[in-house]
Design a protein around this motif. Structure first.
Motif, PDB file in Angstrom:
ATOM      1  N   ALA A  24     -17.664  18.738 -12.833  1.00 48.73           N
ATOM      2  CA  ALA A  24     -17.165  18.800 -11.453  1.00 48.73           C
ATOM      3  C   ALA A  24     -16.933  17.389 -10.924  1.00 48.73           C
ATOM      4  O   ALA A  24     -15.902  17.103 -10.306  1.00 48.73           O
ATOM      5  CB  ALA A  24     -18.154  19.556 -10.567  1.00 48.73           C
ATOM      6  N   LEU A  25     -17.895  16.477 -11.189  1.00 46.26           N
ATOM      7  CA  LEU A  25     -17.761  15.093 -10.737  1.00 46.26           C
ATOM      8  C   LEU A  25     -16.534  14.442 -11.361  1.00 46.26           C
ATOM      9  O   LEU A  25     -15.761  13.757 -10.684  1.00 46.26           O
ATOM     10  CB  LEU A  25     -19.009  14.284 -11.099  1.00 46.26           C
ATOM     11  N   LYS A  26     -16.361  14.671 -12.661  1.00 48.76           N
ATOM     12  CA  LYS A  26     -15.228  14.086 -13.382  1.00 48.76           C
ATOM     13  C   LYS A  26     -13.906  14.554 -12.791  1.00 48.76           C
ATOM     14  O   LYS A  26     -12.977  13.774 -12.616  1.00 48.76           O
ATOM     15  CB  LYS A  26     -15.285  14.470 -14.863  1.00 48.76           C
ATOM     16  N   SER A  27     -13.836  15.873 -12.488  1.00 51.02           N
ATOM     17  CA  SER A  27     -12.574  16.414 -11.974  1.00 51.02           C
ATOM     18  C   SER A  27     -12.293  15.888 -10.572  1.00 51.02           C
ATOM     19  O   SER A  27     -11.158  15.894 -10.113  1.00 51.02           O
ATOM     20  CB  SER A  27     -12.587  17.950 -12.014  1.00 51.02           C
ATOM     21  N   GLN A  28     -13.354  15.408  -9.881  1.00 48.00           N
ATOM     22  CA  GLN A  28     -13.143  14.760  -8.579  1.00 48.00           C
ATOM     23  C   GLN A  28     -12.747  13.293  -8.749  1.00 48.00           C
ATOM     24  O   GLN A  28     -12.654  12.546  -7.773  1.00 48.00           O
ATOM     25  CB  GLN A  28     -14.428  14.803  -7.739  1.00 48.00           C
ATOM     26  N   GLY A  29     -12.581  12.874  -9.984  1.00 53.46           N
ATOM     27  CA  GLY A  29     -12.165  11.497 -10.230  1.00 53.46           C
ATOM     28  C   GLY A  29     -13.314  10.518 -10.365  1.00 53.46           C
ATOM     29  O   GLY A  29     -13.096   9.314 -10.469  1.00 53.46           O
ATOM     30  N   VAL A  30     -14.566  11.010 -10.339  1.00 56.79           N
ATOM     31  CA  VAL A  30     -15.714  10.112 -10.509  1.00 56.79           C
ATOM     32  C   VAL A  30     -15.814   9.720 -11.990  1.00 56.79           C
ATOM     33  O   VAL A  30     -15.638  10.547 -12.877  1.00 56.79           O
ATOM     34  CB  VAL A  30     -17.031  10.796 -10.059  1.00 56.79           C
ATOM     35  N   ASP A  31     -16.079   8.421 -12.204  1.00 57.72           N
ATOM     36  CA  ASP A  31     -16.134   7.899 -13.565  1.00 57.72           C
ATOM     37  C   ASP A  31     -17.521   8.177 -14.169  1.00 57.72           C
ATOM     38  O   ASP A  31     -18.429   7.361 -14.087  1.00 57.72           O
ATOM     39  CB  ASP A  31     -15.796   6.389 -13.473  1.00 57.72           C
TER      40      ASP A  31
END
Ligand SMILES: *Cc1c(COP(=O)(O)O)cnc(C)c1O
Length: 397
Positions: A24-31
């Motif tokens: 979920a974090l990744k799909s929000q653009g979080v590295d």
């Protein structure tokens, strides 16, 4: 719809919440840096891919014999003889849809309700669940970090009773990376043999070993021992072929034949094309495997050193596989932003939130003092990820 009691008893993987959160974090653009991988980051070797393409073009796309084609069984037999001087006949070999499926079949044909099966902890997550799916009872045998996560013969003896049917071994181990030398192995196997146990030996990481260690299969310790052992292996880890789904068992004819019957009523043969690819893997050049293992070892050395530099972390130095299993319990009881870290799940969440690094909580493997970090990822990610963890834990007090 009402689910079966069996389905309701199944435990969801404790790793799923973290994996879902990281995604979920990744799909929000979080590295996010992912240390969760249970598979090599390398590509399958070229000669393996070429053989699969050849198989497709030659029309090798039909059902095969349930337990695999003769050519694949021959390739497995060749490998076992070549590497370990172990001799098997085709009737003693079955190929399945990955070693996980092999293990599932073994448990289904060997265990009944009332049987006890000894599972050394930390364990690979699927053993207890597969044993329960066969209506048997997993008996967890805790190994100690101070003993290098190895089973002690006396501890094993203390867990055996008249209901005990089998012992599961997995070395090099996922998640600890511990393995056994011949003497240690013999001491354990002697206890199992005295009690008449079946030994199910998951040796899927046999080729990924460090410090010049030579892997010793249980079955190579003697003819009697070989007769009581079901050897499990596959192409996933050694040859970076997780997606192809080929695993195998080598052992007692009757067991193999029962597994084949079960497989004949469930999956039938593993994918025909993958079987040809696996033949190329088993019989092809093994230099690439050695090169990759060297690369894993360099990553391992770096990561163990850096983790041991962190004040409250102790990291056991693995002898194989591609995971480290650091003890992070030194941080339990400490807090950040009003939240106290109480266990491996809390620590995992903290590291994901504050360092944007995904690790797997040890509780999933039966050890709540640890987390599992996979180094089947690039050196750049390892350097960055470990730096981030080093900085994040400084916030805990
Ligand atoms: C990855 C793994 C397996 C299963 O591998 P397959 O991809 O199903 O062949 C089995 N045992 C252990 C310990 C593993 O880590």
């Amino acid at each position: 719809m009402k689910l079966s009691a069996r389905a309701q008893r199944l435990q969801p993987s404790a790793t799923l919440t973290i994996t879902a959160k990281a995604k979920a974090l990744k799909s929000q653009g979080v590295d996010v840096i992912g240390f969760g991988a249970g598979e090599p980051d390398f590509d399958s070797p070229d000669h393996v891919k070429e053989e699969a393409i050849r198989a497709i073009n030659k029309g090798m796309t039909k059902y095969t014999g349930v337990g695999g084609i003769d050519e694949l069984k021959d390739a497995i037999i060749y490998r076992l003889k070549e590497d370990h001087n172990l001799e098997y006949e085709k009737s003693e070999i079955i190929a399945s849809v990955g070693a996980k499926h092999t293990l599932y079949n073994i448990m289904q044909v060997l265990f009944d309700s009332g049987d006890e099966v000894i599972v050394p902890a930390p364990y690979w997550v699927s053993y207890p669940e597969q044993i329960r799916l066969a209506e048997a009872t997993p008996v967890i045998l805790d190994t100690k970090e101070a003993e290098g996560f190895k089973i002690l013969p006396d501890d094993l003896r203390a867990h055996i009773n008249s209901k005990t049917k089998a012992l599961i071994l997995n070395y090099p181990s996922n998640p600890t990376g511990a393995t056994y030398n011949e003497e240690e192995l013999r001491a354990i196997v002697d206890v199992a043999m005295d009690a008449g146990l079946i030994i199910i030996s998951d040796e899927i990481y046999e080729k990924i070993v460090y410090n010049g260690i030579k892997h010793i299969p249980v079955a190579s310790l003697g003819e009697d021992i070989k007769k009581s052992t079901i050897l499990v292996n596959g192409v996933s880890k050694t040859y970076s072929m997780t997606g192809w789904r080929i695993g195998y068992a080598a052992g007692d004819k009757e067991v193999i034949s029962a597994m084949s019957k079960l497989q004949g009523q469930s999956t039938s043969n593993p994918t025909s094309i993958s079987q040809w690819a696996a033949i190329a893997a088993f019989t092809g050049d093994h230099q690439v495997i050695e090169d990759r293992t060297k690369e894993f070892e360099q990553r391992k050395n770096y990561i163990v050193e850096k983790l041991n530099d962190i004040p409250e972390i102790y990291c056991f130095d693995p002898q194989g596989a591609f995971y480290v299993f650091p003890n992070v319990s030194g941080y339990y009881g400490k807090e950040y932003n009003g939240k106290v870290i109480k266990d491996s799940l809390d620590f995992t969440e903290f590291v994901l939130d504050e360092a944007k690094v995904a690790v797997v909580p040890g509780v999933a493997f039966g050890s709540d003092d640890h987390v599992r970090i996979s180094y089947a990822t690039s050196m750049d990610d390892i350097v960055e990820g470990i730096n981030r963890i080093t900085e994040a834990v400084k916030k805990l007090s």
